[in-house]
Design a protein around this motif. Structure first.
Motif, short mmCIF file in Angstrom:
data_model
loop_
_atom_site.label_atom_id
_atom_site.label_comp_id
_atom_site.label_asym_id
_atom_site.label_seq_id
_atom_site.Cartn_x
_atom_site.Cartn_y
_atom_site.Cartn_z
N ASP A 337 0.83 -1.21 0.00
CA ASP A 337 0.00 0.00 0.00
C ASP A 337 0.87 1.26 0.00
OD1 ASP A 337 -2.61 1.45 0.40
OD2 ASP A 337 -1.62 1.98 2.29
N LYS A 338 1.94 1.26 0.79
CA LYS A 338 2.84 2.41 0.86
C LYS A 338 3.57 2.63 -0.45
CE LYS A 338 2.16 3.75 5.12
NZ LYS A 338 1.59 5.10 5.42
N LEU A 339 4.00 1.54 -1.09
CA LEU A 339 4.76 1.66 -2.34
C LEU A 339 3.90 2.24 -3.46
CD1 LEU A 339 6.76 -1.71 -2.30
CD2 LEU A 339 7.68 0.60 -1.99
N ILE A 340 2.64 1.81 -3.49
CA ILE A 340 1.74 2.34 -4.53
C ILE A 340 1.28 3.75 -4.17
CG2 ILE A 340 -0.52 2.05 -5.63
CD1 ILE A 340 -0.19 -0.94 -5.35
N GLY A 341 0.94 3.96 -2.89
CA GLY A 341 0.42 5.27 -2.47
C GLY A 341 1.45 6.37 -2.51
N SER A 342 2.73 6.02 -2.48
CA SER A 342 3.77 7.05 -2.53
C SER A 342 4.15 7.40 -3.96
CB SER A 342 5.01 6.57 -1.79
OG SER A 342 5.55 5.41 -2.41
N GLY A 343 3.59 6.65 -4.94
CA GLY A 343 3.88 6.94 -6.34
C GLY A 343 5.19 6.35 -6.84
N VAL A 344 5.88 5.57 -6.00
CA VAL A 344 7.16 5.00 -6.41
C VAL A 344 6.94 3.89 -7.43
CG1 VAL A 344 9.21 3.77 -5.61
CG2 VAL A 344 8.21 5.58 -4.21
N PHE A 345 5.93 3.02 -7.22
CA PHE A 345 5.64 1.92 -8.12
C PHE A 345 4.19 1.98 -8.57
CE2 PHE A 345 9.21 0.32 -5.65
CZ PHE A 345 10.01 -0.28 -6.61
N CYS A 346 3.95 1.49 -9.77
CA CYS A 346 2.58 1.35 -10.25
C CYS A 346 2.09 -0.05 -9.89
CB CYS A 346 2.48 1.59 -11.75
SG CYS A 346 3.30 0.33 -12.77
N VAL A 347 0.81 -0.34 -10.16
CA VAL A 347 0.22 -1.63 -9.79
C VAL A 347 0.93 -2.77 -10.50
CG1 VAL A 347 -1.88 -3.02 -9.90
CG2 VAL A 347 -2.02 -0.60 -9.26
N ASN A 348 1.25 -2.60 -11.77
CA ASN A 348 1.92 -3.67 -12.52
C ASN A 348 3.33 -3.94 -11.98
OD1 ASN A 348 -0.13 -4.43 -14.19
ND2 ASN A 348 0.51 -3.16 -15.92
#
Length: 395
Positions: A337-348
């Protein structure tokens, strides 16, 4: 030097000595057991490195964009017609750990690990490799350094260093094993009136009793030992056990694993098979053993199969080690959740890291950021009570 001459010199401390057939069997058994201890530790370490590398993904990029073309398929699935990538990489690492170097030749669209070769080193010109063999086939050509992938693990062959260290330590292990066996053995006293005359039938029976019948009698659970007139067998007083236990011997054998692990940068607990502290041990091994090995292999592939021009244009190969660790989705759900919510990684990106297939939707390729994130200037302005108008000017 023949085998027997070599064996007698090893036993005699460099000087040839006379040894009997029975002594040869005992010596071979001793050396076989000590070699097995050493080889078990070495190949366990080599397999840990090979297993880690075979789990990695060899990613290929063309002008900065990740592509899965022929080069990707070559390294991740089929390097040659007779091996898949896992078998190929295990052989590569085995040669690298055993010999401290490994030669991979490129024949057409195939990559082959050489079993033997002769390296001709030069200072101002390219090194060359001759008498290259793979399996039972010998190549009748000279391979130049620029045409092959040549990997070197360390400046010093660590296997030889560990073997030299073990050569001294094995004496202590053998002594402990011998002391343990003697303390658990049974001792008997054999009394007889007279020794039969040499060459007589009575002497043959006497020798057979000493060499064969006593051994079978002692080793059998239930047995009868026929004795002649004037002969008597008595077991000595109750045996006293030495202070050493099998756990003490096991601890010394574990020392061999520790020596080997340290030589290859692997955390010793992984080689011993300990479960406690596995996460820290794995992080240590990835940092000091796997990552340097991957960097060395990656650098050789880029400079030989791509070159500076392609690399400068964003065309290169990258070995991704992030998939080595086993991922438990439930234990890392908060981190996801943190990785996606911080914009660092996308879902894929997250799906690929977790070993799942990417989603063929535009939103799965976009980067998101929660509203909790804002510029420091905006946060300070809000604390002072300032607001912005439509022209982004403070009022």
């Amino acid at each position: 030097m023949g085998f027997l001459e070599w064996l007698s010199s090893k036993v005699g401390g460099g000087k040839s000595v006379s040894i009997s057939g029975d002594e040869i069997d005992d010596i071979l058994q001793e050396y076989t057991s000590t070699i097995c201890i050493r080889e078990a530790a070495f190949w366990t370490a080599a397999n840990i490195l090979a297993n880690a590398l075979s789990k990695c993904e060899f990613k290929t990029y063309v002008k900065g964009e990740e592509k899965k073309g022929s080069e990707y398929y070559l390294w991740n699935y089929e390097p040659n017609k007779n091996q898949n990538s896992s078998v190929f990489l295990h052989k590569l690492i085995a040669k690298l750990c055993r010999d401290n170097e490994c030669l991979v030749i490129c024949i057409g669209e195939q990559l082959l690990v050489a079993d033997s070769y002769t390296k001709n080193e030069k200072v101002l010109f390219e090194n060359t490799f001759t008498e290259v063999t793979v399996g039972d086939f010998s190549f009748q050509k000279t391979f130049y350094q620029s045409d092959v992938l040549f990997f070197e693990l360390n400046n010093k062959n660590m296997r030889q260093v560990v073997n030299d260290l073990y050569g001294e330590y094995e004496k202590l292990i053998q002594y402990s094993i011998s002391a343990y066996q003697k303390s658990r053995g049974r001792k008997f006293l054999f009394e007889y009136d007279t020794l039969p005359v040499a060459g007589s039938e009575e002497r043959k029976n006497f020798d057979d009793l000493i060499k064969n019948k006593f051994k079978k009698f002692i080793e059998s659970d239930n047995a009868v030992l026929p004795l002649g007139k004037g002969q008597k067998v008595d077991e000595t007083a109750q045996k006293t056990y030495a202070a050493e236990t099998t756990r003490d011997i096991r601890a010394m054998i574990d020392d061999i694993s520790d020596f080997t692990a340290k030589g290859f940068g692997i955390h010793p607990s992984l080689l011993r098979g300990d479960v406690q502290g596995t996460k820290d041990a794995l992080d240590f091994t990835l940092t000091f053993a796997v990552d340097p090995l991957v960097d060395m292999i990656q650098e050789e592939i880029i400079r030989k199969r791509y070159g500076f021009k392609a690399f400068s244009e964003g065309t290169y190969l990258k070995i991704d080690t992030r998939v080595i660790k086993h991922i438990d989705l439930f234990s890392i759900s908060t981190s996801i959740d943190k990785l996606i919510g911080s914009g660092v990684f996308c879902v894929n990106d997250i799906l690929q890291l977790c070993g799942e297939n990417p989603i063929d939707e535009p939103w799965a390729k976009q980067h998101f950021i929660t509203k909790n994130y804002e510029l420091v200037e905006d946060a300070l302005r809000a604390m002072k009570g300032g607001e912005k108008n439509e022209d982004n000017l403070e009022t």
